[in-house]
Enzyme design. Structure first.
Site, PDB file in Angstrom:
ATOM      1  N   PHE A   1       5.152 -24.822   7.399  1.00  0.00           N
ATOM      2  CA  PHE A   1       3.672 -24.369   7.131  1.00  0.00           C
ATOM      3  C   PHE A   1       2.705 -25.390   7.935  1.00  0.00           C
ATOM      4  O   PHE A   1       2.625 -26.820   7.398  1.00  0.00           O
ATOM      5  CB  PHE A   1       3.329 -24.587   5.804  1.00  0.00           C
ATOM      6  CG  PHE A   1       2.203 -23.709   5.125  1.00  0.00           C
ATOM      7  CD1 PHE A   1       2.329 -22.360   4.966  1.00  0.00           C
ATOM      8  CD2 PHE A   1       1.213 -24.185   5.045  1.00  0.00           C
ATOM      9  CE1 PHE A   1       1.367 -21.690   4.320  1.00  0.00           C
ATOM     10  CE2 PHE A   1      -0.127 -23.565   4.541  1.00  0.00           C
ATOM     11  CZ  PHE A   1       0.186 -22.297   4.434  1.00  0.00           C
TER      12      PHE A   1
ATOM     13  N   ASP B   1       6.856 -31.115   0.249  1.00  0.00           N
ATOM     14  CA  ASP B   1       5.951 -30.292  -0.015  1.00  0.00           C
ATOM     15  C   ASP B   1       6.569 -29.462  -0.904  1.00  0.00           C
ATOM     16  O   ASP B   1       7.602 -28.496  -0.247  1.00  0.00           O
ATOM     17  CB  ASP B   1       5.392 -29.828   1.096  1.00  0.00           C
ATOM     18  CG  ASP B   1       4.265 -28.587   0.737  1.00  0.00           C
ATOM     19  OD1 ASP B   1       4.325 -28.047  -0.245  1.00  0.00           O
ATOM     20  OD2 ASP B   1       3.230 -28.609   1.593  1.00  0.00           O
TER      21      ASP B   1
ATOM     22  N   TYR C   1      -0.695 -21.788  -6.856  1.00  0.00           N
ATOM     23  CA  TYR C   1      -0.754 -20.142  -7.036  1.00  0.00           C
ATOM     24  C   TYR C   1       0.034 -19.345  -6.562  1.00  0.00           C
ATOM     25  O   TYR C   1      -0.124 -18.060  -6.560  1.00  0.00           O
ATOM     26  CB  TYR C   1      -2.260 -19.840  -6.127  1.00  0.00           C
ATOM     27  CG  TYR C   1      -2.123 -20.435  -4.730  1.00  0.00           C
ATOM     28  CD1 TYR C   1      -1.523 -19.802  -3.746  1.00  0.00           C
ATOM     29  CD2 TYR C   1      -2.955 -21.560  -4.535  1.00  0.00           C
ATOM     30  CE1 TYR C   1      -1.524 -20.228  -2.387  1.00  0.00           C
ATOM     31  CE2 TYR C   1      -2.980 -22.114  -3.062  1.00  0.00           C
ATOM     32  CZ  TYR C   1      -2.133 -21.507  -2.216  1.00  0.00           C
ATOM     33  OH  TYR C   1      -2.119 -21.706  -0.656  1.00  0.00           O
ATOM     34  N   LYS C   2       1.332 -19.839  -6.066  1.00  0.00           N
ATOM     35  CA  LYS C   2       2.337 -19.200  -5.640  1.00  0.00           C
ATOM     36  C   LYS C   2       3.338 -18.894  -6.838  1.00  0.00           C
ATOM     37  O   LYS C   2       2.762 -17.976  -7.742  1.00  0.00           O
ATOM     38  CB  LYS C   2       3.236 -19.784  -4.535  1.00  0.00           C
ATOM     39  CG  LYS C   2       2.249 -20.018  -3.410  1.00  0.00           C
ATOM     40  CD  LYS C   2       2.945 -20.905  -2.262  1.00  0.00           C
ATOM     41  CE  LYS C   2       2.150 -20.938  -1.098  1.00  0.00           C
ATOM     42  NZ  LYS C   2       2.177 -21.942  -0.084  1.00  0.00           N
TER      43      LYS C   2
ATOM     44  N   ARG D   1       7.924 -10.851   5.255  1.00  0.00           N
ATOM     45  CA  ARG D   1       8.810 -11.673   3.913  1.00  0.00           C
ATOM     46  C   ARG D   1       8.431 -10.886   2.495  1.00  0.00           C
ATOM     47  O   ARG D   1       7.326 -10.301   2.293  1.00  0.00           O
ATOM     48  CB  ARG D   1       7.668 -12.980   3.556  1.00  0.00           C
ATOM     49  CG  ARG D   1       7.790 -13.956   4.870  1.00  0.00           C
ATOM     50  CD  ARG D   1       7.004 -15.124   4.301  1.00  0.00           C
ATOM     51  NE  ARG D   1       5.594 -15.092   3.479  1.00  0.00           N
ATOM     52  CZ  ARG D   1       5.012 -15.894   3.016  1.00  0.00           C
ATOM     53  NH1 ARG D   1       5.323 -17.397   2.968  1.00  0.00           N
ATOM     54  NH2 ARG D   1       3.921 -15.594   2.674  1.00  0.00           N
TER      55      ARG D   1
HETATM   56  C1  LIG Z   1       1.003 -22.407   0.605  1.00  0.00           C
HETATM   57  C2  LIG Z   1       1.272 -23.923   1.085  1.00  0.00           C
HETATM   58  C3  LIG Z   1       0.345 -24.878   1.150  1.00  0.00           C
HETATM   59  C4  LIG Z   1      -0.979 -24.261   0.731  1.00  0.00           C
HETATM   60  O1  LIG Z   1      -1.904 -25.286   0.909  1.00  0.00           O
HETATM   61  P1  LIG Z   1      -3.322 -25.228   0.205  1.00  0.00           P
HETATM   62  O2  LIG Z   1      -3.997 -26.496   0.692  1.00  0.00           O
HETATM   63  O3  LIG Z   1      -3.080 -25.478  -1.323  1.00  0.00           O
HETATM   64  O4  LIG Z   1      -3.892 -23.884   0.606  1.00  0.00           O
HETATM   65  C5  LIG Z   1       0.726 -25.894   1.633  1.00  0.00           C
HETATM   66  N1  LIG Z   1       1.804 -26.290   2.407  1.00  0.00           N
HETATM   67  C6  LIG Z   1       2.758 -25.408   2.026  1.00  0.00           C
HETATM   68  C7  LIG Z   1       4.186 -25.850   2.576  1.00  0.00           C
HETATM   69  C8  LIG Z   1       2.800 -24.025   1.408  1.00  0.00           C
HETATM   70  O5  LIG Z   1       3.562 -23.105   1.563  1.00  0.00           O
END
Ligand SMILES: *Cc1c(COP(=O)(O)O)cnc(C)c1O
Length: 405
Positions: free
Chosen positions: A123, A192, A217-218, A364
């Site tokens: 990500f 993370d 939020y996931k 996905r």
């Molecule tokens: C969804 C996700 C984020 C989200 O970052 P925000 O700053 O909260 O929007 C960060 N890192 C990973 C690996 C993710 O999957």
């Protein structure tokens, strides 16, 4: 080969079945995107109404004390701690994941000299943040692909940012192994957990993890843009100096002292006034997840994936399954590769099967055991098979869509 009758019998016997009704999922939708934005818990709608109308509307500023607002970041953090194998005072809810990551990378890098390492293909916000931190500190910045990680965790790396579950392929890294290898060379890893928390078993203490961030939020169903969280192992907290010295992270914010003095413990990672509406929505989502038996969640997630993979291989062989077969080496979504994955996802959304697309070619589908049933997976694959067989995705309507995929 699994039959539809068997699948219905699994649903009937599913001990998690009751959780479905706790979510306000719309009729006619099979929601396979809880890995990107969790659905609305019914309790959250009621809680938000109460927070807005009573706690804010009537309580006004008194609610910081009377409704426990001021404790919300630590209280929600303590609840998240139970999902990740940490102690209550090692986690705090705050900010977006990207901001939490910046705070931990900067504070951890200050503890020793050396490079900052991030993953190349994961990500991208994580690598953006890590590179900027390296620039600000005048440190070398390096990237490595998933295959080269173990070798890249060299003794001259001060901090490495690793994402436990890959957002595209769902591949899960061996947290204990990599943390141990890094520690042997004096490298601190910031994990993370965005695609892990609420999705796979986590035991940060067992795995020797010192630093982690994750997303609200996931899988935690905290709502759009919910606060994220930070974890710092207790012994390290005192040595970590946050890069943003804000009044809410002060040892005594309401002394309004002239000099900054970081709070003891995780409160030092707060910067400004916490977003109470978002925190309380997140808390309701976390409370709901804490009601479920985690062993049952992980077991059902693995079975939903296995069923999806078996049905997809049989019914839509032109979609290549990119996620791992071994449940211990994957997260809780399935990744299917196809050169026209984006149009396929759009065609599916038009038919009520909501998944998402990740560049360059991945569809996905989140397989969230709290509210999905086995028959949902069966029906979703039947709809995918129909979209593939009829080439419905070629409809020009599916060539364009909104900004968010
Ligand atoms: C969804 C996700 C984020 C989200 O970052 P925000 O700053 O909260 O929007 C960060 N890192 C990973 C690996 C993710 O999957």
């Amino acid at each position: 080969m699994t039959s539809l009758d068997q699948v219905r019998a699994w649903d009937a016997a599913d001990p998690l079945r009751g959780f479905r009704a706790r979510f306000a999922l719309p009729e006619g939708v099979i929601y396979l995107d809880g890995n990107s934005l969790g659905p609305l818990p019914r309790a959250t709608a009621a809680r938000m109404r109460d927070v807005v109308e009573r706690e804010w509307g009537e309580g006004l500023i008194r609610s910081w004390n009377d409704a426990g607002w001021v404790e919300a970041p630590a209280r929600v953090g303590a609840k998240i701690a139970r999902l990740i194998g940490a102690d209550a005072d090692e986690v705090i809810a705050a900010d977006a994941t990207s901001v939490c990551l910046f705070k931990l990378v900067m504070a951890a890098a200050a503890l020793r000299d050396g490079a900052i390492l991030a993953e190349r293909d994961n990500f991208p916000t994580d690598a953006y943040v890590a590179e900027r931190a390296a620039n600000l500190l005048g440190r070398p910045f390096r990237t490595a692909g998933a295959d080269g990680l173990a070798g890249a965790l060299a003794p001259d790396v001060a901090v490495a940012v690793l994402t436990h579950v890959d957002y595209r392929t769902a591949a899960r890294l061996d947290m204990g192994l990599l943390t141990g290898r890094a520690a042997a060379g004096g490298t601190r890893v910031v994990w993370d957990l965005s695609h892990s928390v609420g999705a796979v078993p986590l035991d940060l203490h067992r795995d020797g993890v010192e630093l982690a961030v994750g997303c609200g939020y996931k899988y935690l169903n905290g709502g759009p843009g919910a606060p994220a969280f930070l974890y710092v192992a207790r012994d390290l907290q005192r040595r970590m100096v946050p890069p943003i010295a804000g009044w809410f992270g002060h040892a005594r914010p309401f002394d309004f002292a002239g000099r900054y003095e970081p709070a003891d413990g995780m409160a030092r990672f707060l910067s400004g006034t916490p977003p109470i509406l978002g925190l309380l929505a997140l808390e309701t989502g976390v409370d709901l997840m804490l009601e479920a038996d985690p062993a049952r969640l992980w077991d059902k997630a693995a079975r939903l994936h296995d069923l999806f993979a078996e049905r997809a291989a049989a019914r839509c062989p032109e979609l290549a399954i990119r996620s791992q077969r071994d449940p211990a080496r994957r997260g809780s979504h399935i990744a299917l590769g196809h050169p026209h994955a984006l149009a396929i996802v759009r065609a599916l959304i038009g038919r009520g099967v909501i998944g998402d697309f990740r560049t360059p070619d991945i569809a996905r589908f989140g397989l969230t055991p709290l509210y999905l049933g086995y028959e949902d997976v069966w029906r979703a694959v039947e709809i995918i098979a129909d979209v593939m067989a009829t080439r419905a995705w070629r409809d020009p309507r599916h060539r364009s869509g909104g900004t968010v995929t």
